[in-house]
Scaffold this motif. Structure first.
Motif, PDB file in Angstrom:
ATOM      1  N   LEU A   1       0.868  -1.114  -0.178  1.00  0.00           N
ATOM      2  CA  LEU A   1       0.070  -0.163   0.106  1.00  0.00           C
ATOM      3  C   LEU A   1       0.818   1.334   0.004  1.00  0.00           C
ATOM      4  CD1 LEU A   1      -2.603   1.280   0.072  1.00  0.00           C
ATOM      5  CD2 LEU A   1      -2.807   1.038   2.676  1.00  0.00           C
ATOM      6  N   SER A   2       1.890   1.216   0.650  1.00  0.00           N
ATOM      7  CA  SER A   2       3.035   2.104   0.878  1.00  0.00           C
ATOM      8  C   SER A   2       3.403   2.697  -0.624  1.00  0.00           C
ATOM      9  CB  SER A   2       3.851   2.281   1.750  1.00  0.00           C
ATOM     10  OG  SER A   2       5.015   0.981   1.524  1.00  0.00           O
ATOM     11  N   GLU A   3       3.684   1.695  -1.471  1.00  0.00           N
ATOM     12  CA  GLU A   3       4.002   1.870  -2.927  1.00  0.00           C
ATOM     13  C   GLU A   3       3.018   2.751  -3.613  1.00  0.00           C
ATOM     14  OE1 GLU A   3       5.264  -0.624  -6.820  1.00  0.00           O
ATOM     15  OE2 GLU A   3       5.612  -1.538  -4.850  1.00  0.00           O
ATOM     16  N   THR A   4       1.763   2.210  -3.485  1.00  0.00           N
ATOM     17  CA  THR A   4       0.842   2.451  -4.295  1.00  0.00           C
ATOM     18  C   THR A   4       0.572   4.265  -3.911  1.00  0.00           C
ATOM     19  OG1 THR A   4      -0.364   0.546  -4.497  1.00  0.00           O
ATOM     20  CG2 THR A   4      -1.756   2.536  -4.718  1.00  0.00           C
ATOM     21  N   LEU A   5       0.532   4.415  -2.671  1.00  0.00           N
ATOM     22  CA  LEU A   5       0.229   5.578  -2.161  1.00  0.00           C
ATOM     23  C   LEU A   5       1.295   6.696  -2.504  1.00  0.00           C
ATOM     24  CD1 LEU A   5      -1.514   5.005   1.242  1.00  0.00           C
ATOM     25  CD2 LEU A   5      -2.536   5.189  -0.706  1.00  0.00           C
ATOM     26  N   GLU A   6       2.733   6.365  -2.571  1.00  0.00           N
ATOM     27  CA  GLU A   6       3.622   7.063  -2.775  1.00  0.00           C
ATOM     28  C   GLU A   6       3.895   7.469  -4.106  1.00  0.00           C
ATOM     29  OE1 GLU A   6       8.496   7.886  -1.601  1.00  0.00           O
ATOM     30  OE2 GLU A   6       7.559   5.602  -1.948  1.00  0.00           O
ATOM     31  N   ALA A   7       3.426   6.539  -4.987  1.00  0.00           N
ATOM     32  CA  ALA A   7       3.287   6.639  -6.366  1.00  0.00           C
ATOM     33  C   ALA A   7       2.257   7.840  -6.698  1.00  0.00           C
ATOM     34  CB  ALA A   7       3.181   5.674  -7.062  1.00  0.00           C
ATOM     35  N   ILE A   8       1.086   7.638  -6.219  1.00  0.00           N
ATOM     36  CA  ILE A   8      -0.007   8.510  -6.525  1.00  0.00           C
ATOM     37  C   ILE A   8       0.471   9.987  -6.116  1.00  0.00           C
ATOM     38  CG2 ILE A   8      -2.244   9.301  -5.774  1.00  0.00           C
ATOM     39  CD1 ILE A   8      -2.782   6.241  -5.555  1.00  0.00           C
ATOM     40  N   ASN A   9       1.254  10.246  -4.733  1.00  0.00           N
ATOM     41  CA  ASN A   9       1.750  11.401  -4.208  1.00  0.00           C
ATOM     42  C   ASN A   9       2.636  11.894  -5.201  1.00  0.00           C
ATOM     43  OD1 ASN A   9       1.442  13.418  -1.593  1.00  0.00           O
ATOM     44  ND2 ASN A   9       3.725  12.849  -1.936  1.00  0.00           N
ATOM     45  N   ASP A  10       3.460  11.379  -5.745  1.00  0.00           N
ATOM     46  CA  ASP A  10       4.420  11.779  -6.709  1.00  0.00           C
ATOM     47  C   ASP A  10       3.629  12.345  -7.941  1.00  0.00           C
ATOM     48  OD1 ASP A  10       6.474  11.106  -4.798  1.00  0.00           O
ATOM     49  OD2 ASP A  10       7.047   9.151  -6.256  1.00  0.00           O
ATOM     50  N   LEU A  11       2.763  11.719  -8.403  1.00  0.00           N
ATOM     51  CA  LEU A  11       2.090  12.219  -9.544  1.00  0.00           C
ATOM     52  C   LEU A  11       1.162  13.328  -9.390  1.00  0.00           C
ATOM     53  CD1 LEU A  11       1.163   8.751 -11.011  1.00  0.00           C
ATOM     54  CD2 LEU A  11       2.436  10.442 -12.171  1.00  0.00           C
ATOM     55  N   ILE A  12       0.801  13.590  -8.121  1.00  0.00           N
ATOM     56  CA  ILE A  12       0.034  14.809  -7.605  1.00  0.00           C
ATOM     57  C   ILE A  12       1.044  15.885  -7.426  1.00  0.00           C
ATOM     58  CG2 ILE A  12      -0.857  15.918  -5.663  1.00  0.00           C
ATOM     59  CD1 ILE A  12      -2.383  13.403  -4.914  1.00  0.00           C
ATOM     60  N   ARG A  13       2.226  15.537  -6.828  1.00  0.00           N
ATOM     61  CA  ARG A  13       3.274  16.668  -6.944  1.00  0.00           C
ATOM     62  C   ARG A  13       3.955  17.277  -8.437  1.00  0.00           C
ATOM     63  NH1 ARG A  13       5.727  17.591  -1.960  1.00  0.00           N
ATOM     64  NH2 ARG A  13       7.761  18.118  -2.873  1.00  0.00           N
ATOM     65  N   GLN A  14       3.618  16.277  -9.146  1.00  0.00           N
ATOM     66  CA  GLN A  14       3.995  16.495 -10.542  1.00  0.00           C
ATOM     67  C   GLN A  14       2.915  17.321 -11.458  1.00  0.00           C
ATOM     68  OE1 GLN A  14       5.150  12.798 -12.318  1.00  0.00           O
ATOM     69  NE2 GLN A  14       6.488  12.221 -10.727  1.00  0.00           N
TER      70      GLN A  14
END
Length: 317
Positions: free
Chosen positions: A129-142
């Motif tokens: 779950l941490s991998e999924t959430l961090e990937a989403i957060n990165d795309l939000i920051r982008q």
């Protein structure tokens, strides 16, 4: 059309959203789609829902072909990822790779530079779950995703995602997309309360139980051109079509609907919107006439006594 905020965000969505599941690039092709989308804008709809998996990307292609003619500030687009998009083992689920690949592919098909909402189309037990959430957060920051949400997650999964986002300082989920209607009320037990507690909105799909709650299948009839009469679309509703007791209860909504000068379908949609936890309900109209009919549910106020009658006909299991 009336509008509601998505959870604790500032984003306002129309009470009725237009969805492309089982419609775009299947029942609805380009010219008909242009007419429907144009009418949707005229009716005040600003939220358009799709997914990469809908007809293997073709729904997004068709929606992108139409929406790019409109000002980007006028509409909200939601897409999703989880389901396989090819036979490749990396082309599915919620790994960092698949989420990244899927969002970029959706943006290309939709002709967009960002998604307003990105949904995790299901929970992926094979990806941390941490991998999924961090990937989403990165795309939000982008700047490629503005808000994100869950679809068909359990209350426990929703709570854990929020807990982890708070702990890591990542963007929390803003919205949940469950299957919810008079026929399927199970989210009221744990999922809807979890969303409210976490400041999330809810945009439900199948609000008419794939047409069962329109009353058009009264007596078990299959009207020509209906979803139930289409063998390529009706696999998920066979148990509903054959349930005579359920169809009889749907028929008993008619006297209540007539009091409000509504159809059974419009009343069924309006029932959902009485719940303040609902941000928007997603309809999949295949014609302008269906869309115009569905929109009439927005703003309807059902009297408490009639709500009790409807709850009695379709009790929470």
């Amino acid at each position: 059309m009336e509008y509601r905020r998505i959870g604790n965000t500032g984003l306002k969505v129309s009470e009725i959203a237009y969805g492309s599941w089982l419609t775009f690039a299947h029942q609805v092709e380009l010219e008909n789609g242009k007419t429907i989308i144009n009418r949707a804008f005229e009716l005040g709809i600003n939220y358009f829902d799709t997914a990469d998996a809908y007809n293997r990307g073709e729904a997004e292609v068709l929606l992108g072909e139409i929406l790019h003619h409109y000002s980007r500030s006028r509409y909200i687009v939601a897409s999703k990822a989880y389901w396989p998009m090819s036979d490749a083992p990396t082309d599915r689920g919620l790994s960092r790779k698949h989420i990244t690949d899927s969002v970029h592919a959706s943006l290309a098909r939709l002709r967009l530079s960002y998604l307003d909402i990105f949904y995790c189309h299901r929970y992926d037990p094979e990806s941390p779950l941490s991998e999924t959430l961090e990937a989403i957060n990165d795309l939000i920051r982008q700047g490629k995703i503005l808000y994100w949400g869950t679809s068909e997650w359990t209350a426990e999964q929703i709570n854990e995602a929020n807990r982890l986002c708070i702990e890591k300082g990542w963007s929390r989920p803003s919205i949940n997309q469950p299957n919810y209607s008079l026929v399927k009320r199970n989210i009221e037990k744990e999922i809807l309360p979890a969303c409210l507690e976490n400041g999330m909105g809810t945009a439900n799909f199948s609000p008419l139980a794939q047409g069962i709650l329109t009353g058009k299948y009264s007596g078990g009839t299959l009207p020509p051109g209906s979803r139930a009469a289409d063998e390529s679309l009706n696999s998920t509703m066979q148990n509903l079509i054959s349930d005579k007791e359920l169809l009889s209860r749907v028929d008993r909504l008619a006297p209540i609907a007539s009091q409000y000068d509504l159809t059974v379908g419009q009343l069924s949609l309006a029932w959902i919107l009485q719940n303040p936890g609902i941000s928007s309900l997603i309809v999949g109209a295949s014609s302008v006439e269906q869309l115009e009919s569905n929109v009439k549910a927005s703003g309807v106020k059902i009297e408490p006594g009639d709500m009790k009658k409807m709850d009695a006909l379709f009790p929470l299991g």
